[in-house]
Design a protein around this motif. Structure first.
Motif, PDB file in Angstrom:
ATOM      1  N   ARG A 204       6.977   2.433   9.390  1.00 40.16           N
ATOM      2  CA  ARG A 204       5.906   2.870   8.492  1.00 40.16           C
ATOM      3  C   ARG A 204       5.656   4.367   8.627  1.00 40.16           C
ATOM      4  O   ARG A 204       5.736   4.938   9.712  1.00 40.16           O
ATOM      5  CB  ARG A 204       4.619   2.096   8.796  1.00 40.16           C
ATOM      6  CG  ARG A 204       4.655   0.656   8.305  1.00 40.16           C
ATOM      7  CD  ARG A 204       3.389  -0.089   8.704  1.00 40.16           C
ATOM      8  NE  ARG A 204       2.212   0.384   8.009  1.00 40.16           N
ATOM      9  CZ  ARG A 204       1.841  -0.012   6.783  1.00 40.16           C
ATOM     10  NH1 ARG A 204       2.584  -0.883   6.108  1.00 40.16           N
ATOM     11  NH2 ARG A 204       0.739   0.447   6.233  1.00 40.16           N
ATOM     12  N   GLY A 325      10.284   0.101   0.436  1.00 37.05           N
ATOM     13  CA  GLY A 325       8.914  -0.089  -0.002  1.00 37.05           C
ATOM     14  C   GLY A 325       8.700  -1.481  -0.537  1.00 37.05           C
ATOM     15  O   GLY A 325       9.642  -2.180  -0.920  1.00 37.05           O
ATOM     16  N   GLN A 326       7.447  -1.886  -0.548  1.00 38.96           N
ATOM     17  CA  GLN A 326       7.100  -3.240  -0.972  1.00 38.96           C
ATOM     18  C   GLN A 326       6.821  -3.323  -2.465  1.00 38.96           C
ATOM     19  O   GLN A 326       6.597  -4.410  -2.995  1.00 38.96           O
ATOM     20  CB  GLN A 326       5.884  -3.728  -0.182  1.00 38.96           C
ATOM     21  CG  GLN A 326       6.167  -3.794   1.314  1.00 38.96           C
ATOM     22  CD  GLN A 326       4.940  -4.182   2.112  1.00 38.96           C
ATOM     23  OE1 GLN A 326       3.886  -4.439   1.548  1.00 38.96           O
ATOM     24  NE2 GLN A 326       5.074  -4.228   3.430  1.00 38.96           N
ATOM     25  N   ASP A 332       0.085   0.788  -0.593  1.00 31.60           N
ATOM     26  CA  ASP A 332       0.940   0.501   0.554  1.00 31.60           C
ATOM     27  C   ASP A 332       2.262   1.242   0.507  1.00 31.60           C
ATOM     28  O   ASP A 332       2.863   1.502   1.540  1.00 31.60           O
ATOM     29  CB  ASP A 332       1.205  -1.003   0.651  1.00 31.60           C
ATOM     30  CG  ASP A 332       1.664  -1.395   2.054  1.00 31.60           C
ATOM     31  OD1 ASP A 332       0.914  -1.098   3.006  1.00 31.60           O
ATOM     32  OD2 ASP A 332       2.769  -1.939   2.190  1.00 31.60           O
ATOM     33  N   ASP A 333       2.720   1.613  -0.678  1.00 34.24           N
ATOM     34  CA  ASP A 333       4.021   2.254  -0.778  1.00 34.24           C
ATOM     35  C   ASP A 333       4.057   3.600  -0.073  1.00 34.24           C
ATOM     36  O   ASP A 333       5.115   4.053   0.336  1.00 34.24           O
ATOM     37  CB  ASP A 333       4.411   2.431  -2.246  1.00 34.24           C
ATOM     38  CG  ASP A 333       5.009   1.158  -2.825  1.00 34.24           C
ATOM     39  OD1 ASP A 333       5.504   0.346  -2.032  1.00 34.24           O
ATOM     40  OD2 ASP A 333       4.963   0.987  -4.043  1.00 34.24           O
ATOM     41  N   TYR A 335       3.152   4.157   2.770  1.00 33.21           N
ATOM     42  CA  TYR A 335       3.529   3.856   4.153  1.00 33.21           C
ATOM     43  C   TYR A 335       4.926   3.237   4.240  1.00 33.21           C
ATOM     44  O   TYR A 335       5.690   3.534   5.159  1.00 33.21           O
ATOM     45  CB  TYR A 335       2.519   2.895   4.779  1.00 33.21           C
ATOM     46  CG  TYR A 335       1.114   3.433   4.823  1.00 33.21           C
ATOM     47  CD1 TYR A 335       0.734   4.351   5.804  1.00 33.21           C
ATOM     48  CD2 TYR A 335       0.163   3.037   3.886  1.00 33.21           C
ATOM     49  CE1 TYR A 335      -0.562   4.852   5.839  1.00 33.21           C
ATOM     50  CE2 TYR A 335      -1.128   3.534   3.922  1.00 33.21           C
ATOM     51  CZ  TYR A 335      -1.487   4.443   4.893  1.00 33.21           C
ATOM     52  OH  TYR A 335      -2.754   4.944   4.935  1.00 33.21           O
ATOM     53  N   THR A 336       5.262   2.361   3.307  1.00 35.65           N
ATOM     54  CA  THR A 336       6.519   1.623   3.402  1.00 35.65           C
ATOM     55  C   THR A 336       7.646   2.280   2.622  1.00 35.65           C
ATOM     56  O   THR A 336       8.812   1.972   2.851  1.00 35.65           O
ATOM     57  CB  THR A 336       6.334   0.192   2.873  1.00 35.65           C
ATOM     58  OG1 THR A 336       5.940   0.237   1.497  1.00 35.65           O
ATOM     59  CG2 THR A 336       5.277  -0.546   3.676  1.00 35.65           C
TER      60      THR A 336
END
Length: 746
Positions: A204, A325-326, A332-333, A335-336
């Motif tokens: 992350r 990425g999710q 959240d993207d 971080y991922t």
């Protein structure tokens, strides 16, 4: 060579000179010979083939080179039987000829941590004793046993980049990275050979961190700082800066310099933020740097200098990058998500041949960078184009002397963002899929200057990110650009547009908008539908001119907006679709040899300018209706032609306007032809008017010069004109201030 009188003969060969010749030849062969020469006490270099598993392991002769099939075979050799300095030639990492072969030398005293490639520990795991790979500065991931993207390549990357003897790293297969790496070294080229880099499952990122790339190269700011209140003005385009004591600086050093924020401005509004090199110590209180400052700084402003050890000449090339990425949205993207490359405090660091899909942060992120090239890169389909800082191909902050060329994007936020940058070029770059409003070409407006965009396509938005950064830019040039929307109407000084074509597109901007700031803007050979001139600044010393351009204006469009006080000059331009077009600003407007075309049912042009001047050209099925909201002057001559009619049935007219305003009419070499008897060449029936028509030609229609427009302080001189079939009904009677005689009436 050895001298023998007047001739030269070669010196006899020695083991040392022979070794040097072989080293000069380069490659693994040179490394092998060098290793055996250095490590063996004899001149004999016999090669002993090692038998396969299950066969005896003969001890090598002194100075012999072991030859083995694989790294596994090498590591099976008992450490107790190895001698310090002996050399092994391995045919492959897993199988002979798989590209992972290498030459290694045994260092009996080494306790270095094994890394699977350049440092290997025998299988019986001795506390001391390592096989050290010999190389000529070029390494690749196969020498670490990496032949595909099934195993993370992060450790191998760290081992190669952190080896100062390595100057080139190659990939010969797809790779997988699951860490975000930060490096501070220089003089390195990483070439992925066109293979794909995967980042599924990457660690992350931290919050709001566009520098959390797979490859982040960062120079080192030092503790050497100088903060200085300017005792004198720093003029524009100077490279000489006052400092409190020039002894704190040395030629060749790099410094990050920035000014304090603009008083009363945005929180990030600074005219100067650049990484510069000291090129001369001028005197005790002045230094010269490699940058011509783009903005004047007043005495009393503060400059802060920080010495930097930059990363230099680190290049990344030739990879296909699949962003992780999710894909659950920006929350959240950030971080991922993953992206390949970032530079900070870097000099002469180039990127080429990166083709990315689905990256969250910019594919190539730069800050405090000087002299670089970004070429032949692309980005498709980032997870978002709405989250600030995300979905870019390349973002550049506080950068100098950048060159971005031959890049493409699809469905992104920005192809190229230049924030607080100077002397950069963007050439032959093309962005499509921008219907969601992600304009490919942008600057933040943080005092960018001297930027050139040439031969590009895609939406463009200059200096329009908001007051936080200052909405200012200077000397931006755009040539041969095609797009469906172009906005440059903030504090942009000396904008130059050449052959910019804005073509309306039904899926985004159906009007084909082009807007500019009347602060030294100069347009040549441009075309658009909706065209507007605004004004947010008045810094320029050059005129605002629009030359040889074509505009198809929408109904009731405001061509010159209310804040415009600067003179605007149109030369040889063509305007079509005129219907209620407005010149609302107070600044003078001048048309030279222009063609303005409306329709018989269209409203005339509404003029609020303090002065409008028509020299030559044609006004067809349109006209000029002065608003009289202020004192106004209208001058028409140079063979100008007015033809046809309009919805107001008057080619030239005025409104009652504000109380006490005066309109001055100066008509000379004018040819006016009315569409029908009810159409007036001039309708002046209200307010105060100073009217002079001398040598004009009128055909058909009528002159509606009513007494109501020529009372009190008004004056009327209508003489030496030719009137062919013109009705004069209702003209005011002759008097001291009224003269209508001396004309040729046909």
């Amino acid at each position: 060579m050895r001298s023998t009188g007047n001739t030269f003969t070669p010196a006899p060969a020695t083991p040392e000179t022979s070794r040097r010749r072989l080293l000069h030849a380069g490659g693994l062969g040179a490394a092998l010979v060098a290793a055996t020469t250095l490590g063996a006490p004899t001149a004999a270099h016999a090669t002993t083939r090692q038998p396969g598993p299950g066969h005896p392991d003969p001890a090598p002769h002194d100075g012999a080179v072991r030859s083995l099939d694989t790294v596994t075979d090498l590591l099976r050799l008992p450490a107790a039987k190895l001698t310090d300095g002996e050399v092994a030639l391995v045919a492959g990492y897993r199988t002979p000829g798989d590209g992972g072969g290498s030459v290694l030398r045994y260092d009996a005293r080494s306790t270095a941590a094994p890394n699977g490639g350049t440092v290997l520990r025998p299988a019986d795991r001795p506390a001391r004793g390592r096989w050290r790979q010999l190389h000529d500065g070029t390494l690749d991931f196969r020498r670490f046993g990496l032949f595909d993207a099934t195993t993370p390549a992060d450790d191998a990357l760290d081992a190669m980049v952190n080896d100062p003897a390595v100057h080139r790293i190659e990939a010969h297969s797809d790779l997988l990275f699951r860490r975000r790496h930060t490096f501070g070294r220089s003089r390195l080229e990483i070439d992925f050979g066109g293979h794909t880099v995967h980042t599924g499952g990457i660690a992350r990122n931290s919050h709001d961190n566009p520098f959390g790339a797979v490859l982040y190269f960062r120079g080192e700011p030092t503790s050497d700082t100088v903060r200085h209140t300017l005792p004198e003005k720093v003029i524009e385009l100077t490279d000489a800066f006052p400092v409190p004591n020039s002894a704190a600086f040395k030629v060749g050093q790099w410094w990050a310099v920035q000014s304090d924020s603009v008083a009363g401005g945005g929180s990030d509004e600074r005219e100067l933020q650049k990484l510069v090199e000291v090129t001369e110590i001028i005197d005790r209180t002045h230094i010269r740097v490699d940058y011509l400052n783009g903005w004047e700084l007043a005495a009393g402003r503060t400059l802060s200098w920080t010495r930097v050890r930059p990363v230099e000449r680190v290049h990344v090339r030739n990879l296909v990058f699949l962003g992780a990425g999710q894909d659950t949205g920006a929350v959240d993207d950030e971080y991922t998500g993953s992206h390949p490359v970032a530079y900070e405090y870097a000099v002469d660091c180039d990127v080429s041949g990166i083709h990315a899909t689905g990256t969250f942060w910019p594919v190539i992120m730069r800050r405090w960078c000087t002299r670089y090239r970004t070429e032949q890169c692309s980005l498709k389909n980032p997870p978002t184009v709405f989250y600030g800082g995300a979905g870019y191909l390349t973002q550049q902050i506080y950068c100098l002397y950048g060159h971005v060329a031959d890049c493409t994007t699809s469905n992104v936020r920005h192809l190229n963002d230049l924030t607080a940058c100077a002397y950069c070029r963007v050439v032959n770059c093309h962005g499509d899929g921008d219907d969601e409003g992600g304009n490919p070409f942008t600057t933040h407006g943080q005092y960018e200057h001297d930027l050139l965009f040439e031969g590009n396509s895609g939406l463009m938005d200059i200096a329009n990110s908001g007051a936080q950064w200052g909405i200012s830019a200077k000397r931006i040039t755009v040539r041969d650009h095609v797009c469906s929307w172009f906005t440059a109407n903030t504090k942009i000084t000396d904008l130059t547009l050449e052959n910019v074509r804005v073509i309306a597109r039904p899926t985004f901007d159906t009007e084909g908008t082009l807007t500019v700031n009347a602060d030294g803007a100069q347009l040549r050979g441009c075309a658009a539908s909706f065209f507007a001139i605004a004004q947010r600044s008045a810094r320029s010393t050059r005129p605002t001119t629009v030359t040889d351009c074509v505009f198809d204006l929408p109904k009731d469009g405001v061509l010159v907006q209310t804040p415009v006080t600067a003179p605007v000059h149109f030369v040889r331009c063509t305007f079509t679709g005129l219907d209620g077009t407005v010149l609302r600003g107070s600044g003078p407007v001048h048309f030279t040899d222009c063609t303005l075309t409306g329709s018989p049912q269209a409203a005339p042009i509404s003029v609020g300018a303090s002065e409008i001047r028509i020299d030559g050209g044609t006004l067809a099925d349109t006209g000029l209706a002065l608003s009289a909201v202020r004192d106004q002057r209208i001058s028409i001559g140079g063979g100008a032609r007015l033809t046809g009619g309009n919805a107001d049935r008057a080619l030239l007219s005025r409104a009652e306007g504000a109380a006490g305003t005066t309109v001055t009419w100066d008509l000379a070499d004018l040819r006016s032809t009315a569409a029908d008897p009810d159409t007036a060449h001039l309708r002046i029936d209200t307010g105060t008017n100073r009217y002079a028509a001398v040598g004009a030609h009128f055909t058909g229609g009528r002159l509606a010069l009513a007494p109501g427009g020529f009372g009190g302080r008004s004056a009327l001189l209508h003489t030496a004109c030719t009137e062919d079939g013109v009705s004069r009904a209702g003209l005011p009677a002759e008097g001291d201030r009224i003269r209508t005689g001396g004309n040729l009436l046909l």
